[in-house]
Design a protein around this motif. Structure first.
Motif, PDB file in Angstrom:
ATOM      1  N   SER A 267       0.831  -1.202   0.000  1.00  0.00           N
ATOM      2  CA  SER A 267       0.000   0.000   0.000  1.00  0.00           C
ATOM      3  C   SER A 267       0.868   1.256   0.000  1.00  0.00           C
ATOM      4  O   SER A 267       0.592   2.218  -0.721  1.00  0.00           O
ATOM      5  N   ILE A 268       1.937   1.237   0.788  1.00  0.00           N
ATOM      6  CA  ILE A 268       2.849   2.391   0.836  1.00  0.00           C
ATOM      7  C   ILE A 268       3.554   2.562  -0.500  1.00  0.00           C
ATOM      8  O   ILE A 268       3.682   3.677  -1.022  1.00  0.00           O
ATOM      9  N   ARG A 269       4.031   1.472  -1.089  1.00  0.00           N
ATOM     10  CA  ARG A 269       4.705   1.547  -2.386  1.00  0.00           C
ATOM     11  C   ARG A 269       3.763   2.108  -3.449  1.00  0.00           C
ATOM     12  O   ARG A 269       4.179   2.892  -4.314  1.00  0.00           O
ATOM     13  N   SER A 270       2.505   1.746  -3.382  1.00  0.00           N
ATOM     14  CA  SER A 270       1.537   2.233  -4.363  1.00  0.00           C
ATOM     15  C   SER A 270       1.372   3.748  -4.248  1.00  0.00           C
ATOM     16  O   SER A 270       1.329   4.456  -5.265  1.00  0.00           O
ATOM     17  N   ALA A 277       5.001  -5.720  -8.847  1.00  0.00           N
ATOM     18  CA  ALA A 277       3.855  -6.611  -8.962  1.00  0.00           C
ATOM     19  C   ALA A 277       3.571  -7.223  -7.585  1.00  0.00           C
ATOM     20  O   ALA A 277       4.475  -7.803  -6.976  1.00  0.00           O
ATOM     21  N   PRO A 278       2.353  -7.076  -7.067  1.00  0.00           N
ATOM     22  CA  PRO A 278       2.045  -7.608  -5.733  1.00  0.00           C
ATOM     23  C   PRO A 278       2.383  -9.086  -5.585  1.00  0.00           C
ATOM     24  O   PRO A 278       2.912  -9.511  -4.554  1.00  0.00           O
ATOM     25  N   ILE A 282       4.938 -10.576  -2.776  1.00  0.00           N
ATOM     26  CA  ILE A 282       4.437 -11.559  -1.815  1.00  0.00           C
ATOM     27  C   ILE A 282       5.207 -12.870  -1.953  1.00  0.00           C
ATOM     28  O   ILE A 282       5.521 -13.533  -0.949  1.00  0.00           O
ATOM     29  N   SER A 283       5.532 -13.262  -3.180  1.00  0.00           N
ATOM     30  CA  SER A 283       6.298 -14.483  -3.394  1.00  0.00           C
ATOM     31  C   SER A 283       7.688 -14.382  -2.761  1.00  0.00           C
ATOM     32  O   SER A 283       8.144 -15.309  -2.083  1.00  0.00           O
ATOM     33  N   ILE A 284       8.352 -13.241  -2.974  1.00  0.00           N
ATOM     34  CA  ILE A 284       9.680 -13.022  -2.392  1.00  0.00           C
ATOM     35  C   ILE A 284       9.596 -13.025  -0.866  1.00  0.00           C
ATOM     36  O   ILE A 284      10.411 -13.650  -0.174  1.00  0.00           O
TER      37      ILE A 284
END
Length: 308
Positions: A267-270, A277-278, A282-284
């Motif tokens: 949310s902050i990055r957005s 890419a979300p 999330i995967s990382i």
């Protein structure tokens, strides 16, 4: 001069002869056709020049007004752009500090299993960083505020639960410390009695009552040391087992709370236009979280095997 006046003029000229009549005809034609046509065209040309001048003035006025409007729009745009940039820079400053504070609060959970740290030391980061995190409420959009609030609520709940569970361990730790101090003092008494016995031997003192008193005190302190050792063994057996369980609980809580972090970060990055890419983030994040769990589980198993 009207047409009837001109006809009278021609009639008069006819009295003077044919030559005069011809000249009069020419004058008549000139007056009837050429002069009106010339005056009409002259009037048209004069009107055209005046219209052109008027149109030119209006065009220049429109151009000037348009330039003013364009300049005003440009200035307004620059002001709005500058305001947007200031807002973005303010958000960036607030969010960078807030994320650091949030991560410190997250890592605080693992410190609860360190029984050598006072609770004030552990929770001090929440007190110190509360203001930095609270600033998100001022500059953040609804999604960011909601994510940060949810995360900090989870941290707060975890803190209260762990503090309550930790209190039992701390009470036992204090009890162990008291008994160890008593044992140390008894051991010091023993050492003093041994020194007295050596001095009596060196001095050749054969006072049996004195020797007996010293010996009784020595035996008493020895019994106390033995009793303290038994109590400590039992307390340490329980403490080590409970401490290991509590450590697992702390780490499980840490991993559970950590799972809420991606929504906050994304949310902050957005808001800061830091695109990612979300699903990639999330995967990382989950991959690193699972590695952390594996490392901790491996550590716990090694400790359990060592103590078995």
């Amino acid at each position: 001069m009207s047409i009837s006046d001109i006809e009278k003029l021609i009639s008069l000229l006819a009295d003077f002869g044919l030559g005069m009549l011809v000249g009069g005809g020419i004058i008549f034609l000139f007056i009837k056709f050429l002069i009106p046509s010339y005056l009409t065209e002259k009037a048209k040309n004069l009107a055209t020049k005046e219209d052109i001048a008027d149109i030119t003035d209006k065009v220049e006025s429109v151009k000037t007004d348009y330039a003013k409007i364009l300049e005003e729009i440009r200035n307004n745009y620059q002001l709005k752009f500058a305001a947007i940039e200031r807002e973005k820079n303010t958000k960036k400053e607030v969010y960078l500090e807030a994320v650091e504070a949030i991560v410190r609060s997250q890592n605080m959970i693992t410190n609860f299993c360190n029984l050598n740290m006072l609770e004030q030391e552990i929770t001090s980061c929440i007190s110190n960083d509360a203001g930095k995190i609270a600033r998100v409420q001022v500059v953040g959009e609804s999604e960011t505020v909601k994510a940060v609030t949810s995360f900090m609520a989870a941290v707060g709940t975890a803190t209260l639960d762990l503090m309550l569970e930790r209190s039992e361990l701390m009470l036992r730790k204090n009890e162990i410390q008291i008994i160890e101090n008593l044992r140390t003092r008894s051991q010091q008494e023993i050492d003093q009695y041994i020194a007295l016995m050596k001095n009596l031997n060196l001095e050749g003192n054969s006072d049996l009552r004195l020797r007996e008193t010293i010996n009784n005190c020595f035996n008493y302190e020895q019994e106390q040391v033995t009793k303290y050792n038994l109590e400590l063994d039992q307390l340490w057996l329980v403490q080590n087992s409970k401490h290991m369980e509590f450590t697992k609980h702390c780490m499980d809580t840490f991993f559970n709370v950590s799972s809420l972090l991606p929504s906050t970060v994304l949310s902050i990055r957005s808001e800061l236009d830091l695109d990612i890419a979300p699903e990639d983030y999330i995967s990382i994040f989950n991959e690193n979280l699972e590695k952390g769990k594996e490392v901790f589980d491996d550590f716990i198993n090694k400790v359990a095997n060592k103590n078995a």
